[in-house]
Design a protein around this motif. Sequence first.
Motif, PDB file in Angstrom:
ATOM      1  N   LYS A  25       0.825  -1.200   0.000  1.00  0.00           N
ATOM      2  CA  LYS A  25       0.000   0.000   0.000  1.00  0.00           C
ATOM      3  C   LYS A  25       0.865   1.259   0.000  1.00  0.00           C
ATOM      4  O   LYS A  25       0.591   2.213  -0.742  1.00  0.00           O
ATOM      5  CB  LYS A  25      -0.922   0.005   1.218  1.00  0.00           C
ATOM      6  N   PHE A  57       2.479   1.676  -3.551  1.00  0.00           N
ATOM      7  CA  PHE A  57       1.514   1.921  -4.620  1.00  0.00           C
ATOM      8  C   PHE A  57       0.811   3.267  -4.476  1.00  0.00           C
ATOM      9  O   PHE A  57       0.402   3.863  -5.473  1.00  0.00           O
ATOM     10  CB  PHE A  57       0.465   0.803  -4.662  1.00  0.00           C
ATOM     11  N   THR A  58       0.654   3.748  -3.231  1.00  0.00           N
ATOM     12  CA  THR A  58      -0.069   5.011  -3.026  1.00  0.00           C
ATOM     13  C   THR A  58       0.868   6.213  -2.954  1.00  0.00           C
ATOM     14  O   THR A  58       0.383   7.350  -2.899  1.00  0.00           O
ATOM     15  CB  THR A  58      -0.912   4.954  -1.734  1.00  0.00           C
ATOM     16  N   ASN A  59       2.160   5.976  -2.951  1.00  0.00           N
ATOM     17  CA  ASN A  59       3.111   7.095  -2.907  1.00  0.00           C
ATOM     18  C   ASN A  59       3.891   7.248  -4.210  1.00  0.00           C
ATOM     19  O   ASN A  59       4.961   7.858  -4.234  1.00  0.00           O
ATOM     20  CB  ASN A  59       4.074   6.933  -1.731  1.00  0.00           C
ATOM     21  N   GLU A  60       3.343   6.685  -5.277  1.00  0.00           N
ATOM     22  CA  GLU A  60       3.961   6.805  -6.592  1.00  0.00           C
ATOM     23  C   GLU A  60       4.052   8.277  -6.986  1.00  0.00           C
ATOM     24  O   GLU A  60       3.068   9.021  -6.903  1.00  0.00           O
ATOM     25  CB  GLU A  60       3.127   6.043  -7.619  1.00  0.00           C
ATOM     26  N   TYR A 106      -4.479  -4.981  -1.228  1.00  0.00           N
ATOM     27  CA  TYR A 106      -3.019  -4.992  -1.215  1.00  0.00           C
ATOM     28  C   TYR A 106      -2.409  -6.338  -0.803  1.00  0.00           C
ATOM     29  O   TYR A 106      -1.224  -6.418  -0.519  1.00  0.00           O
ATOM     30  CB  TYR A 106      -2.456  -3.880  -0.311  1.00  0.00           C
ATOM     31  N   GLY A 144      -1.670   0.400  -7.791  1.00  0.00           N
ATOM     32  CA  GLY A 144      -1.496   1.841  -7.880  1.00  0.00           C
ATOM     33  C   GLY A 144      -1.480   2.323  -9.319  1.00  0.00           C
ATOM     34  O   GLY A 144      -1.950   1.636 -10.238  1.00  0.00           O
TER      35      GLY A 144
END
Length: 481
Positions: free
Chosen positions: A96, A99-102, A416, A424
Motif C-alpha cells: 500500500k 503503490f499510493t506514494n507513486e 493490497y 497503484g
Amino acid sequence: MELFFLYLLVGFTLLVCLSLQILFYRDRFLLSVPNLPPGTTGWPFVGETLEFLSTGWKGQPQTFIFDRITKYTSDCFRTNILNQNMAVLCGPGGNKFLFTNENKLVTAWWPDSVNKVFPSSLQTNSNQEAKKMRKLLPQFLKPEALQRYIGIMDTVAQTHFASGWENKDDVVLVFPLAKSYTFWLACRLFINVDDPDHIPGFAEQFHHLATGIMSIPIDFPGTPFNKAIKAAKFIRRELMKISKQRKIELAENKATATQDILSHMLTVTDEDGQFMNDLDIADKIMGLLIGGHDTASAAITFIIKYLAELPHVYDAVYKEQMEIAKSKARGELLNWNDIQKMKYSWNVACEVMRLAPPLQGGFREAITDFMYAGFTIPKGWKLYWSVHSTHRDPRCFPEPEKFDPTRFEGNGPAPYTYIPFGGGPRMCPGKEYARLEILVFMHNLVKRFKWEKLLPDEKIIVNPMPVPEKLLPVRLIPHTM
C-alpha cells in the motif's frame, strides 16, 4: 612461469584490497545514516544478487524474502541487489505504501540492464515514459475496447489448437504451445501481424529477450544478457520494417489510425505536434509484446499444471465451460457475455497466479528521504515489493499452500494482499486483456481435452518468470463426442 604467478598473486591481492576498501567505505556510509532497516549488503559488487537470483533458479523465490523476514523484521529489511542499496517493503502495508506514494515519495526504477536493452528509455525519465504510455493505451486496453477483440481471440485460439494440439501425437509440451498462442495473439492485436510462418522465428528472439533482460548484465558472447541485447536489435529491426510498411499503408488509406496500437503510435503527436520517432515506437511495441504474452503464457502453463493435479477443479471448470459451449450455435464465436459467465474459471486462474505469480515483484526509487515502519529510507535508495510477501503469508491467505479458488468469491482477498498485476498508478494496464486471453484459452482447451502430467515432480525454475524445467509435457486425452 614464476613471473606469471607473481602477477597473479599481485592482482589477487589488489582485488582483495579493493574489495575491503569498498566494504569499508560502504559500511561507513551505512553507519552515517541513522536508523536504516536491518539487513546486510552482502559482498562487494554483487551484494546479495546471486542469492536473490539463485532462489528463483531453485524454484523457491519466496525463500529469499521469508528467510529475511524471519531474521530481521516482518515489515522492512535492507539488502543489496544489482549493486544497489535496496529496502524491501513487505506485506500489505508495504504494498500500500509503495503503490499510493507513486511520484510522491517513490518513482519507477529499472536496472541498467533494461536501459541497455531499451536505449530509447535513456532519452526520457520514467515519469515521462509512463505518461506517454497512459496516453497511448487506454483506448485499446480498456474493457469496452477489448470486447471487440474476443471474437479475434477465439478465432486465433481455434486455429492454434487445430495446428498445435489436435491430430498430433498425444504428448505435447505445454509451455512452448502456450507461448505460441499468446505471442500470436499479441502480434495480431498490437501490430496486425498474422503470419504463422513469420511468428515462430520472431517469438524465439522474444524468448531470449525476456530471459536475459533481468539477468546479471555481463555482455559476453553466450551470456543471457548478451543474447537479450542481440535479440532486441533483431526485433527492433523487424518492427521498424513493419512500421515503415504501415506508414505507406496509412498514406494510401489501406490502414487506419485506430486499427491497432502500432497505427495509433505512428499517427499520434505530442503537445508540440511532434510525431514519435521510429526507435521509440519500436521499443514501446517491443515492451508491449513482452508484457502482452510472456506473463500470460506462464499463467496458462500453470493453469494446465494445476488442472492436471486437481481433477475436481478441472471438472468444475469443464462443467462451466461446456454450459457456455452448448449455448453457442455451430461456428458462433465467444462474446463478452460468455466471458462474464466464466466466474469459476477466472477464480481458478487467480488462485494459480497467487501460487505461481508470473510477476515476482517490482522496483522503485526513493525520490526523497522518508520514514517507513520506523526506519529511514535515504533518497536514491531502491525499493522492492514482492508478491510472495503476501501471496504465501498465512495472515493474508489461510493455509497458503492449499489450492482454493473460493478465496476469490464475494469481495475476494483484502486490499493490497493479491497483487499479481502490481498496484497503484502503475498497475499492469493489460490486466483485462490478460483475463480475456486466458479465459478464451481455457474455454478452447477444456472443451477439447483432459490431460495428465508425465513428470509428477517436475522442477520449477523462476528466471524471471516461473517455467517448468522440462516445459510441462502432458498426455492429451481428447473428449469423445
